[in-house]
Design a protein around this motif. Structure first.
Motif, PDB file in Angstrom:
ATOM      1  N   LEU A 339       0.814  -1.220   0.000  1.00 22.62           N
ATOM      2  CA  LEU A 339       0.000   0.000   0.000  1.00 22.62           C
ATOM      3  C   LEU A 339       0.843   1.264   0.000  1.00 22.62           C
ATOM      4  CD1 LEU A 339      -2.746  -1.100   2.562  1.00 22.62           C
ATOM      5  CD2 LEU A 339      -2.875  -1.129   0.058  1.00 22.62           C
ATOM      6  N   GLY A 340       2.167   1.106  -0.029  1.00 25.38           N
ATOM      7  CA  GLY A 340       3.050   2.263  -0.064  1.00 25.38           C
ATOM      8  C   GLY A 340       3.420   2.808   1.294  1.00 25.38           C
ATOM      9  N   ASN A 341       3.076   2.093   2.364  1.00 20.83           N
ATOM     10  CA  ASN A 341       3.384   2.565   3.710  1.00 20.83           C
ATOM     11  C   ASN A 341       4.755   2.072   4.166  1.00 20.83           C
ATOM     12  OD1 ASN A 341       0.789   3.809   4.173  1.00 20.83           O
ATOM     13  ND2 ASN A 341      -0.038   1.737   4.345  1.00 20.83           N
ATOM     14  N   GLY A 406       9.908  17.065   7.351  1.00 18.59           N
ATOM     15  CA  GLY A 406       8.634  16.724   6.742  1.00 18.59           C
ATOM     16  C   GLY A 406       8.255  17.722   5.668  1.00 18.59           C
ATOM     17  N   THR A 407       6.965  17.898   5.508  1.00 20.42           N
ATOM     18  CA  THR A 407       6.455  18.799   4.481  1.00 20.42           C
ATOM     19  C   THR A 407       5.493  19.789   5.120  1.00 20.42           C
ATOM     20  OG1 THR A 407       4.619  17.299   3.996  1.00 20.42           O
ATOM     21  CG2 THR A 407       6.640  17.020   2.707  1.00 20.42           C
ATOM     22  N   LYS A 408       4.938  20.658   4.299  1.00 19.74           N
ATOM     23  CA  LYS A 408       3.889  21.560   4.761  1.00 19.74           C
ATOM     24  C   LYS A 408       2.612  21.285   3.967  1.00 19.74           C
ATOM     25  CE  LYS A 408       6.367  25.414   6.846  1.00 19.74           C
ATOM     26  NZ  LYS A 408       6.475  26.897   6.944  1.00 19.74           N
ATOM     27  N   THR A 409       1.505  21.377   4.648  1.00 19.18           N
ATOM     28  CA  THR A 409       0.226  21.178   3.977  1.00 19.18           C
ATOM     29  C   THR A 409      -0.121  22.407   3.146  1.00 19.18           C
ATOM     30  OG1 THR A 409      -1.153  22.164   5.715  1.00 19.18           O
ATOM     31  CG2 THR A 409      -0.525  19.842   5.980  1.00 19.18           C
ATOM     32  N   ASP A 417       7.518  13.779   8.226  1.00 15.33           N
ATOM     33  CA  ASP A 417       7.868  12.888   7.140  1.00 15.33           C
ATOM     34  C   ASP A 417       7.064  11.589   7.270  1.00 15.33           C
ATOM     35  OD1 ASP A 417      10.195  12.263   5.001  1.00 15.33           O
ATOM     36  OD2 ASP A 417       9.743  10.471   6.172  1.00 15.33           O
ATOM     37  N   SER A 418       6.683  11.008   6.154  1.00 15.90           N
ATOM     38  CA  SER A 418       5.790   9.849   6.148  1.00 15.90           C
ATOM     39  C   SER A 418       6.417   8.601   6.775  1.00 15.90           C
ATOM     40  CB  SER A 418       5.369   9.518   4.710  1.00 15.90           C
ATOM     41  OG  SER A 418       6.497   9.167   3.918  1.00 15.90           O
ATOM     42  N   SER A 447      -2.933  18.531  12.116  1.00 22.01           N
ATOM     43  CA  SER A 447      -3.566  17.523  12.974  1.00 22.01           C
ATOM     44  C   SER A 447      -3.148  16.117  12.600  1.00 22.01           C
ATOM     45  CB  SER A 447      -5.089  17.642  12.875  1.00 22.01           C
ATOM     46  OG  SER A 447      -5.536  17.399  11.548  1.00 22.01           O
ATOM     47  N   GLY A 448      -2.720  15.919  11.350  1.00 24.19           N
ATOM     48  CA  GLY A 448      -2.367  14.593  10.871  1.00 24.19           C
ATOM     49  C   GLY A 448      -1.067  14.038  11.394  1.00 24.19           C
TER      50      GLY A 448
END
Length: 564
Positions: A339-341, A406-409, A417-418, A447-448
């Motif tokens: 699933l790409g996780n 990580g990234t920014k929304t 980072d994922s 929130s994620g």
């Protein structure tokens, strides 16, 4: 006492599933009674642990189809109608005679029911997954044969016992979903993530396996994440679920304290025999051992996909600030699953969840000229006098951000980072989840970045009074006389005032509305549709349909107050 060889289990006897006082009520109704109608209603939310900014005085209706199949069809058929009449009433006669006195409760009504051959009951209900307004009944009951009006109310105890809790849990789970959707909208978190952001941790703290599986199924109306295995079985058995063709629920490999403590302490003993560690103190040994154990988890035991590691068996902040940075390259190089996780999820499990995840803001620290000060040991001082480390000041989310970035929304909030994440499941309430999300938002984090384990502290610590569920008779026919039944105690605040007469429930402008004292023609229509009659299930709904209905009932921008 019977010998073990001759002992026969009582098992679940359909007419035993009641309060004793129910057994006398059939004889107490007027002799000429031919019809009885009752309803089941959430009467109040004054004891509900909900957030006023999000709660819109509606309760999620869930559990009826499973109840009907499991009890009114399967149990009644197996333990009553399929048996010879003497055997069907024998245990009931014995129970009544020994508890209430010989002949106090005659069995002739049950014998007549057995001769009829089916349960002369009709149930009408709104669709499951619909959210019914407080004080509006989602379900009504009535007898279908004039000789058995008592059936409509005899099942009250069983129905209430089985139904209040899954409906209550379904409601609380959806309140979590509303909260998480709201903050996802505010901070730019992908709403698909919300499906996994509430994870059911409740089974071990519930009041039995049956309660756990029904309430676990109720959780799965709002979320996919669960550790309650039998909840999936329940959805397949009673709600048309099929795990082979649809996602009913899921989880990930996860450690617990027994695993971590054993492996860390075993590794510690092994390190102690090595020359390089012969002079190391216990804390240094334990930290080195913990590093090696977590390294083996993420590189050998679970080198790809997702894994969750409980991280506070000894020193959570050492895991955040020493071990996680030391393993950064290994974690970032994890292989994704199908699933790409490819994520390592750290799980703190003690302390104040709000502080552990989000740390402290400047207003909570002693400062000079508005700037928080650190002492010679690098510690900050809270205004309460307690001293904390820089990691505690930052909180776990920021610590991981410092290591992994990580990234920014799209709305400008930082998202880890994922390859890393956090889950917290120790006494998480709606209020704590709200506070965590608010503080993360204030610090610029989406929130994620966190998943919440929702346990028995939320799902188990409720009662029938949480939403005031109660069944009441509302209409009767005695001979040629129609009686509109109701109660309205002068000593009550209005909560216990019941509906009066035949009713109709309509869906109007997004709300279910109750109309009382209706004609027979009016009573026949509305949103309460027949789902069970004379031992047959008339309408079935799948978990997919129920989820779709529930999710469509609320949008993230419907928060009643923007200011928390």
């Amino acid at each position: 006492m019977q010998s073990k060889e001759n002992h026969v289990l009582n098992g679940l006897q359909p007419f035993h599933l009641a309060d004793f006082y129910k057994t006398g009520h059939p004889a107490m109704y007027p002799q000429q009674t031919t019809r009885l109608v009752a309803n089941f209603t959430p009467r109040s939310a004054k004891h509900a642990p909900v957030l006023p900014q999000l709660f819109d005085h509606k309760v999620v209706w869930f559990g009826l189809q499973g109840f009907i199949q499991e009890f009114l069809i399967d149990l009644f058929q197996r333990e009553f109608f399929d048996l010879p009449v003497d055997q069907a009433v024998r245990k009931y006669r014995r129970r009544m005679d020994t508890a209430l006195g010989a002949g106090a409760v005659p069995v002739r009504r049950l014998e007549a029911l057995h001769a009829l051959g089916y349960l002369p009951l009709e149930i009408r209900s709104i669709p499951e997954g619909a959210r019914v307004d407080i004080k509006v009944p989602p379900v009504i009951f009535m007898n279908t044969h004039p000789d058995f009006p008592w059936i409509a109310t005899y099942i009250e105890t069983l129905f209430s016992c089985e139904m209040w809790k899954p409906a209550t849990v379904a409601t609380l789970a959806f309140e979590f979903r509303k909260l998480l959707l709201h903050f996802a909208d505010r901070t730019g978190t992908d709403t698909e993530f919300v499906n996994w952001q509430g994870h059911d941790f409740s089974m071990r703290g519930m009041s039995g396996v049956h309660s756990a599986m029904r309430c676990g199924a109720a959780h799965l109306l709002s979320f996919w994440g669960t550790d309650t295995i039998p909840a999936l079985d329940y959805l397949e058995d009673y709600y048309g679920g099929n795990a082979d063709t649809e996602l009913l629920g899921g989880s990930i490999p996860a450690s617990e304290h027994s695993v971590m403590a054993l492996r860390i302490l075993l590794t510690l003993q092994q390190l102690r025999t090595q020359p390089a560690y012969q002079h190391a103190d216990e804390n240094s040994l334990r930290r080195a051992a913990e590093l090696e154990v977590i390294r083996s988890f993420v590189t050998e035991d679970y080198p790809s996909g997702m894994v969750s590691l409980v991280s506070d068996t000894f020193d959570f902040w050492n895991v955040m600030t020493v071990i996680a940075p030391a393993l950064r390259q290994d974690i970032m190089q994890r292989k994704p699953d199908a699933l790409g996780n490819a994520k390592v999820v750290f799980r703190p499990d003690s302390g104040d969840p709000v502080r552990i995840l989000t740390g402290y803001d400047a207003s909570e620290l002693e400062s000079r000229g508005g700037v928080p000060q650190r002492n010679a040991d690098g510690l900050y001082t809270l205004k309460t006098g307690q001293q904390i480390t820089d990691a505690e000041r930052k909180g776990a989310v920021e610590c991981l951000w410092d290591t992994f970035g990580g990234t920014k929304t799209a709305k400008g909030y930082r998202l880890l980072d994922s390859h890393v994440g956090l889950i917290y499941g120790d006494s998480i309430t709606l209020e704590r989840a709200r506070d965590i999300l608010l503080r993360l938002e204030a610090k610029g984090f989406a929130s994620g970045n966190v998943v919440f384990g929702i346990g028995s502290f939320v799902y188990g610590m409720n009662t029938r009074d949480t939403f005031g569920f109660a069944m009441k008779a509302i209409y009767a026919e005695v001979g040629d006389t129609a009686v509109e039944i109701y109660k309205d105690p002068a000593t009550d605040d209005g909560t216990k005032k019941s509906a009066r007469g035949l009713i109709r429930v309509d869906y109007e402008d997004g709300h279910y509305v109750l109309h009382e004292q209706q004609s027979e023609e009016q009573f026949a229509g509305g949103a309460l549709e027949p789902v069970f009659r004379n031992g047959k299930l008339l309408k079935t709904q799948t978990i997919a349909e129920i989820r779709e209905r529930l999710h469509a009932s609320w949008q993230a921008d419907r928060c009643l107050l923007k200011d928390w």
